[in-house]
Design an enzyme around this catalytic site. Structure first.
Site, PDB file in Angstrom:
ATOM      1  N   LYS A 176       0.415  -1.410  -0.090  1.00 44.09           N
ATOM      2  CA  LYS A 176      -0.312  -0.451  -0.264  1.00 44.09           C
ATOM      3  C   LYS A 176       0.905   1.471   0.372  1.00 44.09           C
ATOM      4  O   LYS A 176       2.401   0.825   0.143  1.00 44.09           O
ATOM      5  CB  LYS A 176      -0.995  -0.091   1.242  1.00 44.09           C
ATOM      6  CG  LYS A 176      -1.652  -1.392   1.048  1.00 44.09           C
ATOM      7  CD  LYS A 176      -2.948  -0.754   0.061  1.00 44.09           C
ATOM      8  CE  LYS A 176      -4.193  -1.624   0.236  1.00 44.09           C
ATOM      9  NZ  LYS A 176      -4.201  -2.794  -0.297  1.00 44.09           N
TER      10      LYS A 176
HETATM   11  C1  PLP Z   1      -9.938  -2.038  -1.522  1.00 39.11           C
HETATM   12  C2  PLP Z   1      -9.776  -3.170  -0.633  1.00 39.11           C
HETATM   13  N1  PLP Z   1     -10.342  -2.926   0.657  1.00 39.11           N
HETATM   14  C3  PLP Z   1      -9.741  -3.546   2.221  1.00 39.11           C
HETATM   15  C4  PLP Z   1      -8.825  -4.601   1.710  1.00 39.11           C
HETATM   16  C5  PLP Z   1      -8.174  -4.945   2.224  1.00 39.11           C
HETATM   17  O1  PLP Z   1      -7.165  -4.456   3.361  1.00 39.11           O
HETATM   18  P1  PLP Z   1      -5.573  -6.072   3.931  1.00 39.11           P
HETATM   19  O2  PLP Z   1      -4.677  -6.783   3.048  1.00 39.11           O
HETATM   20  O3  PLP Z   1      -5.008  -4.885   4.960  1.00 39.11           O
HETATM   21  O4  PLP Z   1      -6.886  -6.250   5.224  1.00 39.11           O
HETATM   22  C6  PLP Z   1      -8.492  -4.355   0.213  1.00 39.11           C
HETATM   23  C7  PLP Z   1      -6.629  -4.901   0.263  1.00 39.11           C
HETATM   24  O5  PLP Z   1      -5.598  -4.908  -0.479  1.00 39.11           O
HETATM   25  C8  PLP Z   1      -8.304  -3.781  -0.352  1.00 39.11           C
HETATM   26  O6  PLP Z   1      -7.827  -3.644  -1.622  1.00 39.11           O
END
Ligand code: PLP
Length: 365
Positions: A176
């Site tokens: 990210k």
């Molecule tokens: C739009 C979106 N929401 C939620 C998430 C979930 O995040 P995490 O991977 O930190 O659980 C992601 C992960 O890539 C995402 O792209």
């Protein structure tokens, strides 16, 4: 190989983490609290709750809103499957909507089509770093969970994302824009929602058996997050400069560039172009040492066996995400665009060859 995404870790990040580790306080403590305060201030919220992922922050947001069995939560089909998992974790039913074909974001018009009397929340991801029109979605009168996993630092009419809906979440996963390795954050104004989220994040020292989790962030992750947050303006400036560089070169090569409505401060977490066949072009680029990807693994309607999301299907076929991250060089952009133009022309020649022979009659009818 030109990688598709890369974290940006510098000496200041390394010393922040080393100092945190040396302090002896590894589990959630004052550093996590400081990181929460800084993120809440950056998006204009009362407070924040740090978590171990964006998915757990989404889960806590739904719990905080009191959503459970019998409730429906609206989510766009063209996004990360984490949204479906979070909705199912609280026992609610996901209700899917199509997205805008230009911006790839959920719009008020698409959401309105999918609403039912049981819809209790709408999760609105700002796809690829481009803010969705949250004020228009909020006007539907249903609580909005802004999913800023891909959009930290983006703005809509000058207001930071995360501060536009009822509650916001972030992800600090390795690739990210701002990373803590794994990690996430929930931001909100409502003290009851914040209390519920904070309570459910940790199971220890509680007098009841209300379902709780271990969703905590560590101190050394927060140290990395605080260090990365200081560098965020530089990260965003470099991403925007790279996007401008892509824009110029792609225009010259005749490739469609991402649509950016004038009210949106895009941060270019992903640089997504539209091509005839994204999977085929990604294969061609890989053979030339460039990692490009379809930016969504699978449409969510596929997971739940539904149909009727033409813009999402089209995006799955045509959206291609090109490398973009602060350490990418301008010369790399040139290499990527040259390779893309070459592969695109080659694919078009192929398609012409593969097309069935068209017979034209010159004889009078
Ligand atoms: C739009 C979106 N929401 C939620 C998430 C979930 O995040 P995490 O991977 O930190 O659980 C992601 C992960 O890539 C995402 O792209």
């Amino acid at each position: 190989m030109i990688a598709h995404s890369k974290p940006t870790i510098g000496p200041e990040d390394l010393s922040a983490v080393a100092e945190s580790l040396a302090s002896g306080q590894l589990a959630q403590g004052a550093g996590v609290r400081r990181f929460e305060e800084r993120i809440a201030a950056a998006c204009g919220r009362r407070d924040a709750v740090a978590t171990n992922s964006g998915t757990s922050a989404l889960h806590l947001a739904l719990l905080g809103l009191g959503i459970g069995p019998g409730d429906e939560v609206l989510v766009p089909s063209y996004t990360c499957v984490a949204l479906l998992h979070a909705v199912r974790l609280v026992g609610a039913t996901p209700r899917l909507a199509d997205v805008d074909p230009q911006t790839y974001n959920l719009t008020a018009a698409e959401a309105r089509r999918a609403l039912t009397p049981a819809t209790r929340a709408i999760i609105v991801p700002h796809m690829f770093g481009l803010p969705a029109d949250v004020p228009a979605l909020a006007a539907l009168g249903i609580p909005i969970i802004e999913d800023c996993a891909q959009a930290i630092g983006a703005t809509h009419r000058g207001r930071p994302v995360g501060g536009l809906g009822t509650v916001g979440i972030y992800s600090f996963y390795a690739t990210k824009v701002l990373t803590t390795g794994e990690g996430g954050m929930l931001v909100a104004d409502d003290p009851r929602l914040l209390d519920r989220a904070r309570d459910a994040r940790d199971y220890d020292g509680r007098p009841t058996l209300v379902p709780r989790f271990n969703y905590k962030m560590t101190e050394f992750q927060a140290a990395l997050g605080l260090s990365q947050l200081k560098r965020l303006p530089g990260f965003l400036a470099r991403r925007r400069a790279l996007a401008a560089c892509y824009g110029e070169r792609l225009a010259a090569a005749g490739v469609a560039r991402p649509a950016v409505p004038p009210e949106c401060g895009h941060i270019f977490y992903r640089y997504v172009v539209r091509v005839d066949d994204a999977a085929r072009l990604a294969g061609g680029l890989e053979r030339r040492g460039i990692e490009a990807k379809r930016p969504v693994f699978s449409p969510l309607h596929r997971y739940v066996g539904e149909d009727g999301f033409p813009h999402t299907d089209e995006a799955m076929r045509t959206a291609l995400s090109l490398p973009i991250y602060p350490s990418l060089a301008d010369a790399d952009v040139e290499t990527v665009v040259d390779a893309l133009a070459y592969e695109r022309a080659a694919a078009r020649r192929w398609r012409r060859k593969e097309a069935p022979l068209r017979v034209t009659s010159y004889l009078p009818a």
